[in-house]
Design a protein around this motif. Structure first.
Motif, PDB file in Angstrom:
ATOM      1  N   ALA A   1      54.876  -4.909  89.752  1.00 50.36           N
ATOM      2  CA  ALA A   1      56.141  -5.359  90.329  1.00 50.36           C
ATOM      3  C   ALA A   1      56.664  -6.599  89.601  1.00 50.36           C
ATOM      4  O   ALA A   1      57.861  -6.672  89.270  1.00 50.36           O
ATOM      5  N   CYS A   2      55.794  -7.557  89.319  1.00 44.65           N
ATOM      6  CA  CYS A   2      56.214  -8.782  88.627  1.00 44.65           C
ATOM      7  C   CYS A   2      56.711  -8.477  87.215  1.00 44.65           C
ATOM      8  O   CYS A   2      57.699  -9.055  86.752  1.00 44.65           O
ATOM      9  N   GLN A   3      56.027  -7.581  86.535  1.00 39.03           N
ATOM     10  CA  GLN A   3      56.437  -7.199  85.183  1.00 39.03           C
ATOM     11  C   GLN A   3      57.808  -6.530  85.219  1.00 39.03           C
ATOM     12  O   GLN A   3      58.668  -6.821  84.391  1.00 39.03           O
ATOM     13  N   GLU A   4      58.031  -5.638  86.192  1.00 38.94           N
ATOM     14  CA  GLU A   4      59.314  -4.956  86.298  1.00 38.94           C
ATOM     15  C   GLU A   4      60.451  -5.919  86.626  1.00 38.94           C
ATOM     16  O   GLU A   4      61.603  -5.645  86.299  1.00 38.94           O
ATOM     17  N   MET A   5      60.131  -7.057  87.246  1.00 37.67           N
ATOM     18  CA  MET A   5      61.141  -8.063  87.571  1.00 37.67           C
ATOM     19  C   MET A   5      61.387  -9.023  86.412  1.00 37.67           C
ATOM     20  O   MET A   5      62.184  -9.947  86.542  1.00 37.67           O
ATOM     21  N   GLY A   6      60.704  -8.810  85.302  1.00 35.11           N
ATOM     22  CA  GLY A   6      60.942  -9.610  84.107  1.00 35.11           C
ATOM     23  C   GLY A   6      60.384 -11.012  84.141  1.00 35.11           C
ATOM     24  O   GLY A   6      60.947 -11.925  83.522  1.00 35.11           O
ATOM     25  N   ALA A   7      59.275 -11.217  84.803  1.00 30.74           N
ATOM     26  CA  ALA A   7      58.701 -12.555  84.949  1.00 30.74           C
ATOM     27  C   ALA A   7      58.336 -13.180  83.611  1.00 30.74           C
ATOM     28  O   ALA A   7      57.709 -12.546  82.768  1.00 30.74           O
ATOM     29  N   ASP A   8      58.731 -14.453  83.438  1.00 34.25           N
ATOM     30  CA  ASP A   8      58.241 -15.285  82.343  1.00 34.25           C
ATOM     31  C   ASP A   8      57.046 -16.106  82.806  1.00 34.25           C
ATOM     32  O   ASP A   8      56.204 -16.512  82.005  1.00 34.25           O
ATOM     33  N   ILE A   9      57.025 -16.387  84.104  1.00 33.29           N
ATOM     34  CA  ILE A   9      55.958 -17.166  84.725  1.00 33.29           C
ATOM     35  C   ILE A   9      55.861 -16.723  86.181  1.00 33.29           C
ATOM     36  O   ILE A   9      56.852 -16.299  86.784  1.00 33.29           O
ATOM     37  N   ILE A  10      54.655 -16.823  86.745  1.00 31.65           N
ATOM     38  CA  ILE A  10      54.427 -16.451  88.138  1.00 31.65           C
ATOM     39  C   ILE A  10      54.350 -17.712  88.977  1.00 31.65           C
ATOM     40  O   ILE A  10      53.642 -18.660  88.626  1.00 31.65           O
ATOM     41  N   GLY A  11      55.060 -17.735  90.089  1.00 33.66           N
ATOM     42  CA  GLY A  11      54.974 -18.828  91.048  1.00 33.66           C
ATOM     43  C   GLY A  11      54.071 -18.417  92.185  1.00 33.66           C
ATOM     44  O   GLY A  11      54.385 -17.478  92.916  1.00 33.66           O
ATOM     45  N   GLY A  12      52.913 -19.078  92.319  1.00 35.82           N
ATOM     46  CA  GLY A  12      51.967 -18.778  93.386  1.00 35.82           C
ATOM     47  C   GLY A  12      52.078 -19.812  94.484  1.00 35.82           C
ATOM     48  O   GLY A  12      51.994 -21.000  94.228  1.00 35.82           O
ATOM     49  N   LEU A  13      52.305 -19.349  95.716  1.00 38.48           N
ATOM     50  CA  LEU A  13      52.508 -20.257  96.836  1.00 38.48           C
ATOM     51  C   LEU A  13      51.197 -20.607  97.521  1.00 38.48           C
ATOM     52  O   LEU A  13      50.364 -19.733  97.753  1.00 38.48           O
ATOM     53  N   ASP A  14      51.055 -21.885  97.848  1.00 34.48           N
ATOM     54  CA  ASP A  14      49.887 -22.453  98.499  1.00 34.48           C
ATOM     55  C   ASP A  14      49.648 -21.710  99.812  1.00 34.48           C
ATOM     56  O   ASP A  14      50.562 -21.589 100.617  1.00 34.48           O
TER      57      ASP A  14
END
Length: 187
Positions: free
Chosen positions: A53-66
């Motif tokens: 899903a992240c790849q299909e959304m074109g992510a340059d970086i992943i934001g991980g929430l605490d």
């Protein structure tokens, strides 16, 4: 490479999820992902589907929430060969920070990201978290990313709590919910 015993994240979640009634307060059914994270096959299929899903959304970086978003987001970033931005609860990072306050189901809180050291200008960020409830945490994280010069291109979560309006607060950006209905899991 080991064969996974689960055909999908939905199967893994159905098998491993633990439900705790009246936690954290009376009338709330807590959906505990801890058994999912502790099972290698379940964790692998969940991370693989989040990664797609992240790849299909074109992510340059992943934001991980605490905090569980750190676990999931870090694994997704590793899978995709990307960096991960740890979006922390207030007071966990040294200054300077960018802070965003928001409302929760049970009160208020704040998130922070470093003001230095991670250049987000022009970067496409996909936010990864365990649960979408009211949407307050993801909206606050979006505000932080935008204030730092990045853009949120989508949201990927494992579970959604129905009836709390979180989905409506996220606007037009794509949302993928691994344990959701087929409409929620489409881009």
């Amino acid at each position: 490479m080991k064969t996974n015993k689960y055909a999908s994240a939905r199967d893994a979640l159905a098998d491993k999820m633990r439900f705790v009634q009246d936690f954290p307060e009376k009338g709330v059914l807590f959906e505990d992902l801890t058994p999912v994270l502790a099972d290698g096959d379940a964790l692998q299929i969940v991370v693989d589907e989040l990664s797609v899903a992240c790849q299909e959304m074109g992510a340059d970086i992943i934001g991980g929430l605490d905090a569980r978003g750190f676990l999931l987001g870090s694994a997704v970033a590793y899978n995709l060969g990307l960096g991960v931005l740890a979006i922390r609860k207030k007071g966990k990072l040294p200054p300077p920070v960018i802070t965003q306050e928001y409302e929760l189901e049970y009160g208020t809180a704040a998130l922070e990201i470093p003001a230095d050291g991670s250049d987000l200008h022009g970067k496409k960020v996909v936010l990864v978290d365990d649960v979408l409830a009211t949407g307050g945490t993801l909206v606050a994280a979006t505000d932080l990313i935008e204030r730092a010069g990045g853009s949120v291109t989508g949201y990927v979560v494992v579970l959604e709590v129905d009836g709390l309006g979180g989905r409506a607060r996220l606007g037009d950006a794509p949302l993928v919910v691994l344990n959701g209905d087929s409409a929620a899991a489409s881009l």
